[in-house]
Design a protein around this motif. Structure first.
Motif, PDB file in Angstrom:
ATOM      1  N   UNK A   1      -8.158   6.159  -0.734  1.00 42.53           N
ATOM      2  CA  UNK A   1      -8.677   6.138   0.639  1.00 42.53           C
ATOM      3  C   UNK A   1      -8.310   4.830   1.331  1.00 42.53           C
ATOM      4  N   UNK A   2      -8.372   4.857   2.666  1.00 45.19           N
ATOM      5  CA  UNK A   2      -7.925   3.715   3.458  1.00 45.19           C
ATOM      6  C   UNK A   2      -8.701   2.440   3.128  1.00 45.19           C
ATOM      7  N   UNK A   3      -9.991   2.586   2.788  1.00 43.06           N
ATOM      8  CA  UNK A   3     -10.786   1.380   2.531  1.00 43.06           C
ATOM      9  C   UNK A   3     -10.394   0.711   1.215  1.00 43.06           C
ATOM     10  N   UNK A   4      -9.916   1.516   0.226  1.00 41.88           N
ATOM     11  CA  UNK A   4      -9.406   0.901  -0.998  1.00 41.88           C
ATOM     12  C   UNK A   4      -8.063   0.228  -0.744  1.00 41.88           C
ATOM     13  N   UNK A   5      -7.251   0.849   0.100  1.00 42.52           N
ATOM     14  CA  UNK A   5      -5.982   0.224   0.469  1.00 42.52           C
ATOM     15  C   UNK A   5      -6.234  -1.081   1.223  1.00 42.52           C
ATOM     16  N   UNK A   6      -7.242  -1.067   2.103  1.00 40.67           N
ATOM     17  CA  UNK A   6      -7.598  -2.285   2.829  1.00 40.67           C
ATOM     18  C   UNK A   6      -8.097  -3.369   1.887  1.00 40.67           C
ATOM     19  N   UNK A   7      -8.859  -2.960   0.855  1.00 38.06           N
ATOM     20  CA  UNK A   7      -9.335  -3.923  -0.143  1.00 38.06           C
ATOM     21  C   UNK A   7      -8.163  -4.538  -0.896  1.00 38.06           C
ATOM     22  N   UNK A   8      -7.172  -3.708  -1.245  1.00 35.50           N
ATOM     23  CA  UNK A   8      -5.978  -4.206  -1.930  1.00 35.50           C
ATOM     24  C   UNK A   8      -5.231  -5.222  -1.067  1.00 35.50           C
ATOM     25  N   UNK A   9      -5.033  -4.888   0.210  1.00 29.74           N
ATOM     26  CA  UNK A   9      -4.305  -5.786   1.107  1.00 29.74           C
ATOM     27  C   UNK A   9      -5.049  -7.112   1.258  1.00 29.74           C
ATOM     28  N   UNK A  10      -6.369  -7.057   1.363  1.00 33.62           N
ATOM     29  CA  UNK A  10      -7.166  -8.282   1.441  1.00 33.62           C
ATOM     30  C   UNK A  10      -7.009  -9.106   0.172  1.00 33.62           C
TER      31      UNK A  10
ATOM     32  N   UNK B   1       0.817  -1.221   0.000  1.00 32.72           N
ATOM     33  CA  UNK B   1       0.000   0.000   0.000  1.00 32.72           C
ATOM     34  C   UNK B   1       0.851   1.272   0.000  1.00 32.72           C
ATOM     35  N   UNK B   2       2.181   1.134  -0.116  1.00 31.58           N
ATOM     36  CA  UNK B   2       3.060   2.292   0.065  1.00 31.58           C
ATOM     37  C   UNK B   2       3.377   3.047  -1.220  1.00 31.58           C
ATOM     38  N   UNK B   3       3.253   2.378  -2.381  1.00 37.59           N
ATOM     39  CA  UNK B   3       3.621   3.043  -3.641  1.00 37.59           C
ATOM     40  C   UNK B   3       2.556   2.807  -4.708  1.00 37.59           C
ATOM     41  N   UNK B   4       2.711   3.532  -5.817  1.00 33.17           N
ATOM     42  CA  UNK B   4       1.823   3.322  -6.953  1.00 33.17           C
ATOM     43  C   UNK B   4       0.497   4.052  -6.816  1.00 33.17           C
ATOM     44  N   UNK B   5      -0.391   3.741  -7.721  1.00 31.65           N
ATOM     45  CA  UNK B   5      -1.696   4.405  -7.787  1.00 31.65           C
ATOM     46  C   UNK B   5      -2.492   4.201  -6.500  1.00 31.65           C
ATOM     47  N   UNK B   6      -2.376   3.028  -5.923  1.00 28.36           N
ATOM     48  CA  UNK B   6      -3.202   2.687  -4.758  1.00 28.36           C
ATOM     49  C   UNK B   6      -2.811   3.468  -3.511  1.00 28.36           C
TER      50      UNK B   6
END
Length: 292
Positions: A147-156, A138-143
């Motif tokens: 918002x935090x919930x999209x980052x959380x979706x990515x991590x999931x 979640x530290x680089x790139x478009x993501x």
């Protein structure tokens, strides 16, 4: 080194980083599934975790070299190193490399304890590595700007996808090496976990695709769409193989209508396709990805 060669090497380093993470996450999945199977994978897990860490460092240095525009020697340009280290690229380097080195070290030194202790103890010892490598995505790139919930979706999405891919090698090694009764039980348990993985993977993957392609209006990124379609095609094939294992081969194995080596071979094919998904993901995020 030409630009094409630089892109190729960068992609391979990114792929190596993904493989290291997938092995770590797949190992954690097997902690809950059937830990004795991991006895056959002790050296492989340690080596691949370190390969992932080295690949992460290598990818960072290649970014430094590309930014300095002075070839291989530019990878060690102190000023550029400091500049990129202070960005999200440095965060990715620290979190992922630390997580994978920590995982390899704990696994190498404490594997007997990890394999014999209660799952809560094993998970607690490995969790710093797991959280560190997941956060690195979640530290680089478009993501990173979302918002935090999209980052959380990515991590999931990353957790379930890479844990699935990383669990396939110990699974087919288990099928090859233990008696049929244990194989039947483990495949039954794995299918239960797999159902949850498929649901979460579909939900998170579709949400991220909708966000990155539709909401952010990236429909015109043709190269990205073609690569994404290739990745989705391979994932669909993996879904098909997983369903084939669950509803066909596993049932035939219970009835004695198929040899367990045939099941192992089919899972091995799924594992190869899984690594192909990681390779295409590396291409998406290195060469043709949105904002690269």
């Amino acid at each position: 080194m030409t630009l094409d060669m630089w892109a190729l090497v960068s992609t391979l380093f990114k792929f190596g980083s993904y493989v290291g993470v997938s092995v770590a996450l797949g190992t954690l999945l097997f902690v809950f599934l059937y830990r004795p199977a991991l006895k056959r994978q002790i050296k492989f897990i340690s080596v691949m975790s370190l390969v992932g860490a080295v690949s992460t460092v290598g990818y960072f240095l290649l970014q430094v070299g590309a930014f300095s525009q002075s070839g291989l020697l530019g990878m060690f340009d102190v000023d550029i190193l400091k500049l990129l280290y202070a960005t999200g690229n440095g965060d990715l380097l620290i979190f992922r490399a630390f997580g994978l080195v920590y995982f390899a070290a704990v696994w190498s030194v404490l594997n007997k304890i990890l394999l014999r202790s209660h799952w809560s103890v094993t998970t607690s010892l490995l969790m710093p590595a797991i959280m560190s490598v997941l956060w690195s995505f979640s530290t680089v790139g478009h993501i990173s700007d979302l918002a935090w919930y999209w980052q959380g979706t990515l991590i999931l999405h990353i957790f379930v996808a890479l844990a699935w891919i990383g669990s396939l090698q110990p699974l087919y090694k288990l099928v090859e090496g233990v008696d049929t009764k244990q194989v039947n039980y483990t495949l039954h348990q794995y299918s239960k976990i797999g159902t949850g993985i498929v649901i979460l993977l579909l939900a998170a993957g579709l949400s991220l695709t909708y966000k990155l392609i539709i909401l952010d209006n990236n429909q015109d990124s043709i190269e990205y769409l073609i690569a994404l379609l290739s990745k989705v095609t391979l994932v669909v094939i993996m879904f098909g193989l997983a369903a084939y294992h669950k509803f066909n081969l596993a049932e035939k194995l219970k009835k004695g209508e198929v040899d367990k080596n045939k099941v192992a071979l089919s899972i091995k094919r799924e594992n190869i396709i899984g690594y192909s998904v990681l390779l295409i993901t590396a291409i998406l995020t290195t060469v043709v990805g949105i904002n690269h």
